[in-house]
Design a protein around this motif. Structure first.
Motif, PDB file in Angstrom:
ATOM      1  N   LYS A   1       4.966  -8.903  11.289  1.00  0.00           N
ATOM      2  CA  LYS A   1       3.586  -8.472  11.508  1.00  0.00           C
ATOM      3  C   LYS A   1       2.917  -8.103  10.184  1.00  0.00           C
ATOM      4  CE  LYS A   1       3.015  -6.086  15.205  1.00  0.00           C
ATOM      5  NZ  LYS A   1       2.996  -4.972  16.196  1.00  0.00           N
ATOM      6  N   LEU A   2       3.684  -7.448   9.310  1.00  0.00           N
ATOM      7  CA  LEU A   2       3.155  -7.064   8.004  1.00  0.00           C
ATOM      8  C   LEU A   2       2.775  -8.296   7.195  1.00  0.00           C
ATOM      9  CD1 LEU A   2       2.597  -4.617   6.207  1.00  0.00           C
ATOM     10  CD2 LEU A   2       4.952  -4.804   5.356  1.00  0.00           C
ATOM     11  N   ASP A   3       3.630  -9.306   7.187  1.00  0.00           N
ATOM     12  CA  ASP A   3       3.332 -10.547   6.480  1.00  0.00           C
ATOM     13  C   ASP A   3       2.086 -11.223   7.041  1.00  0.00           C
ATOM     14  OD1 ASP A   3       5.464 -10.263   4.778  1.00  0.00           O
ATOM     15  OD2 ASP A   3       6.800 -11.576   5.911  1.00  0.00           O
ATOM     16  N   GLU A   4       1.933 -11.153   8.359  1.00  0.00           N
ATOM     17  CA  GLU A   4       0.773 -11.762   9.012  1.00  0.00           C
ATOM     18  C   GLU A   4      -0.524 -11.127   8.527  1.00  0.00           C
ATOM     19  OE1 GLU A   4      -1.033 -12.056  13.567  1.00  0.00           O
ATOM     20  OE2 GLU A   4       1.121 -11.755  13.280  1.00  0.00           O
ATOM     21  N   PHE A   5      -0.539  -9.807   8.430  1.00  0.00           N
ATOM     22  CA  PHE A   5      -1.751  -9.131   7.993  1.00  0.00           C
ATOM     23  C   PHE A   5      -1.970  -9.293   6.491  1.00  0.00           C
ATOM     24  CE2 PHE A   5      -1.430  -6.879  12.104  1.00  0.00           C
ATOM     25  CZ  PHE A   5      -2.729  -7.080  12.530  1.00  0.00           C
ATOM     26  N   ARG A   6      -0.890  -9.364   5.722  1.00  0.00           N
ATOM     27  CA  ARG A   6      -1.044  -9.623   4.285  1.00  0.00           C
ATOM     28  C   ARG A   6      -1.739 -10.965   4.062  1.00  0.00           C
ATOM     29  NH1 ARG A   6       4.637  -7.193   2.729  1.00  0.00           N
ATOM     30  NH2 ARG A   6       3.981  -5.217   1.787  1.00  0.00           N
ATOM     31  N   ALA A   7      -1.301 -11.967   4.815  1.00  0.00           N
ATOM     32  CA  ALA A   7      -1.896 -13.293   4.668  1.00  0.00           C
ATOM     33  C   ALA A   7      -3.355 -13.289   5.111  1.00  0.00           C
ATOM     34  CB  ALA A   7      -1.096 -14.303   5.496  1.00  0.00           C
ATOM     35  N   LEU A   8      -3.638 -12.590   6.190  1.00  0.00           N
ATOM     36  CA  LEU A   8      -4.998 -12.524   6.717  1.00  0.00           C
ATOM     37  C   LEU A   8      -5.956 -11.881   5.712  1.00  0.00           C
ATOM     38  CD1 LEU A   8      -7.067 -12.464   9.168  1.00  0.00           C
ATOM     39  CD2 LEU A   8      -6.229 -10.147   9.550  1.00  0.00           C
ATOM     40  N   LEU A   9      -5.492 -10.814   5.050  1.00  0.00           N
ATOM     41  CA  LEU A   9      -6.378 -10.037   4.191  1.00  0.00           C
ATOM     42  C   LEU A   9      -6.321 -10.453   2.730  1.00  0.00           C
ATOM     43  CD1 LEU A   9      -5.769  -6.543   5.833  1.00  0.00           C
ATOM     44  CD2 LEU A   9      -7.658  -8.125   6.216  1.00  0.00           C
ATOM     45  N   ALA A  10      -5.430 -11.377   2.384  1.00  0.00           N
ATOM     46  CA  ALA A  10      -5.304 -11.825   1.000  1.00  0.00           C
ATOM     47  C   ALA A  10      -6.622 -12.320   0.405  1.00  0.00           C
ATOM     48  CB  ALA A  10      -4.228 -12.900   0.892  1.00  0.00           C
ATOM     49  N   PRO A  11      -7.436 -13.080   1.168  1.00  0.00           N
ATOM     50  CA  PRO A  11      -8.697 -13.575   0.582  1.00  0.00           C
ATOM     51  C   PRO A  11      -9.675 -12.474   0.200  1.00  0.00           C
ATOM     52  CG  PRO A  11      -8.129 -14.810   2.564  1.00  0.00           C
ATOM     53  CD  PRO A  11      -7.226 -13.624   2.524  1.00  0.00           C
ATOM     54  N   PHE A  12      -9.469 -11.275   0.716  1.00  0.00           N
ATOM     55  CA  PHE A  12     -10.410 -10.187   0.473  1.00  0.00           C
ATOM     56  C   PHE A  12      -9.933  -9.239  -0.622  1.00  0.00           C
ATOM     57  CE2 PHE A  12     -10.638 -11.355   5.026  1.00  0.00           C
ATOM     58  CZ  PHE A  12     -11.873 -11.986   4.993  1.00  0.00           C
ATOM     59  N   GLY A  13      -8.798  -9.553  -1.259  1.00  0.00           N
ATOM     60  CA  GLY A  13      -8.313  -8.750  -2.372  1.00  0.00           C
ATOM     61  C   GLY A  13      -7.796  -7.377  -1.979  1.00  0.00           C
ATOM     62  N   VAL A  14      -7.337  -7.237  -0.735  1.00  0.00           N
ATOM     63  CA  VAL A  14      -6.835  -5.949  -0.250  1.00  0.00           C
ATOM     64  C   VAL A  14      -5.314  -5.899  -0.418  1.00  0.00           C
ATOM     65  CG1 VAL A  14      -6.620  -4.434   1.757  1.00  0.00           C
ATOM     66  CG2 VAL A  14      -8.708  -5.755   1.412  1.00  0.00           C
ATOM     67  N   THR A  15      -4.808  -4.835  -1.023  1.00  0.00           N
ATOM     68  CA  THR A  15      -3.372  -4.631  -1.153  1.00  0.00           C
ATOM     69  C   THR A  15      -2.854  -4.018   0.139  1.00  0.00           C
ATOM     70  OG1 THR A  15      -3.518  -4.296  -3.537  1.00  0.00           O
ATOM     71  CG2 THR A  15      -1.552  -3.453  -2.441  1.00  0.00           C
ATOM     72  N   VAL A  16      -1.927  -4.705   0.795  1.00  0.00           N
ATOM     73  CA  VAL A  16      -1.411  -4.271   2.094  1.00  0.00           C
ATOM     74  C   VAL A  16       0.018  -3.768   1.946  1.00  0.00           C
ATOM     75  CG1 VAL A  16      -0.821  -4.998   4.436  1.00  0.00           C
ATOM     76  CG2 VAL A  16      -2.903  -5.856   3.354  1.00  0.00           C
ATOM     77  N   THR A  17       0.265  -2.553   2.430  1.00  0.00           N
ATOM     78  CA  THR A  17       1.619  -1.997   2.474  1.00  0.00           C
ATOM     79  C   THR A  17       1.953  -1.647   3.919  1.00  0.00           C
ATOM     80  OG1 THR A  17       0.730   0.209   2.008  1.00  0.00           O
ATOM     81  CG2 THR A  17       1.538  -1.074   0.127  1.00  0.00           C
ATOM     82  N   GLY A  18       3.231  -1.367   4.173  1.00  0.00           N
ATOM     83  CA  GLY A  18       3.673  -1.019   5.512  1.00  0.00           C
ATOM     84  C   GLY A  18       4.318   0.348   5.555  1.00  0.00           C
ATOM     85  N   ASN A  19       4.732   0.772   6.729  1.00  0.00           N
ATOM     86  CA  ASN A  19       5.356   2.084   6.886  1.00  0.00           C
ATOM     87  C   ASN A  19       6.566   2.260   5.978  1.00  0.00           C
ATOM     88  OD1 ASN A  19       3.524   2.951   8.765  1.00  0.00           O
ATOM     89  ND2 ASN A  19       4.876   2.791  10.530  1.00  0.00           N
ATOM     90  N   ALA A  20       7.376   1.211   5.852  1.00  0.00           N
ATOM     91  CA  ALA A  20       8.594   1.317   5.055  1.00  0.00           C
ATOM     92  C   ALA A  20       8.284   1.579   3.584  1.00  0.00           C
ATOM     93  CB  ALA A  20       9.430   0.045   5.199  1.00  0.00           C
ATOM     94  N   ASP A  21       7.165   1.063   3.102  1.00  0.00           N
ATOM     95  CA  ASP A  21       6.791   1.268   1.699  1.00  0.00           C
ATOM     96  C   ASP A  21       6.484   2.726   1.405  1.00  0.00           C
ATOM     97  OD1 ASP A  21       6.792  -1.536   0.843  1.00  0.00           O
ATOM     98  OD2 ASP A  21       5.087  -1.753   2.200  1.00  0.00           O
ATOM     99  N   HIS A  22       6.163   3.481   2.433  1.00  0.00           N
ATOM    100  CA  HIS A  22       5.808   4.896   2.262  1.00  0.00           C
ATOM    101  C   HIS A  22       6.838   5.835   2.890  1.00  0.00           C
ATOM    102  CE1 HIS A  22       1.780   3.692   0.845  1.00  0.00           C
ATOM    103  NE2 HIS A  22       1.833   2.775   1.791  1.00  0.00           N
ATOM    104  N   GLY A  23       7.931   5.284   3.390  1.00  0.00           N
ATOM    105  CA  GLY A  23       8.960   6.115   4.020  1.00  0.00           C
ATOM    106  C   GLY A  23       8.495   6.784   5.295  1.00  0.00           C
ATOM    107  N   LEU A  24       7.617   6.110   6.044  1.00  0.00           N
ATOM    108  CA  LEU A  24       7.045   6.714   7.251  1.00  0.00           C
ATOM    109  C   LEU A  24       7.893   6.390   8.479  1.00  0.00           C
ATOM    110  CD1 LEU A  24       3.248   5.885   6.784  1.00  0.00           C
ATOM    111  CD2 LEU A  24       4.550   7.827   5.913  1.00  0.00           C
TER     112      LEU A  24
END
Length: 201
Positions: free
Chosen positions: A18-41
């Motif tokens: 799911k994270l990869d899906e949203f990264r690909a979706l938002l890539a054209p808009f220059g948004v850096t996408v992270t997930g829960n695991a990246d923040h230890g949530l």
């Protein structure tokens, strides 16, 4: 609708796909996408009775923990002859002591429909709700649905979850019998995501 002008977004999930899906979706808009695991949530407990309620829990928890805007989704299958069940408990119906088994969940849908004696066709819909939350408390909600019916026995080996028993409107094959491109073009998540893109595009 509020425009998303920030450069970073937390997608409140531990699901790598799911994270990869949203990264690909938002890539054209220059948004850096992270997930829960990246923040230890951790995964917050989903205690609401609606998709929007549970998505809101996840989004707000990520915002509170990181101070960043967050996106969360909640989705599931509603079978009308079962009064909308499994609904928010869609994944719960697949839980076993050894993980999730969706064959068991689909068999439960079939068994409960048999017990209800409701005549076919058994109308149903997949639902997806996205909540985009900002640190200042503002939220945008996007919903997508894919209508159809549930059938038995299961058909197809593609897709995931309840796809082998769901035939979308206007088709004679299940989601699990379709190639990914065809299914994703009409899925509940695709329809919710298309609305979400309005915040970015």
């Amino acid at each position: 609708m509020r425009r998303f002008t920030e450069r970073s977004l937390v997608v409140a999930t531990h699901n790598a796909g799911k994270l990869d899906e949203f990264r690909a979706l938002l890539a054209p808009f220059g948004v850096t996408v992270t997930g829960n695991a990246d923040h230890g949530l951790p995964e917050p407990e989903e205690t609401e009775t609606t998709f929007v309620g549970n998505a809101r829990i996840k989004a707000r928890a990520a915002v509170a923990a990181t101070g960043l805007p967050a996106l969360a989704d909640d989705s599931g299958l509603e079978v009308f002859d079962l009064d909308g069940r499994p609904g928010v408990h869609t994944a719960d119906w697949a839980e076993t002591g050894a993980g999730r088994d969706f064959d068991i969940a689909m068999k439960r849908v079939h068994d409960e429909l048999e017990a209800s004696a409701a005549p076919a066709p058994h109308r149903a819909r997949f639902c997806c709700t996205l909540v985009l939350a900002w640190p200042d408390g503002h939220e945008e909600i996007f919903e997508g649905h894919a209508g159809g019916e549930v059938i038995w026995p299961m058909r197809g080996a593609r897709g995931h979850g309840y796809d082998p028993i769901f035939v979308p409107e206007g088709h004679e094959v299940t989601f699990a019998q379709m190639d990914a491109e065809t299914k994703n073009a009409m899925s509940h998540r695709a329809r919710a995501v298309e609305k979400l893109r309005g915040c970015f595009g």
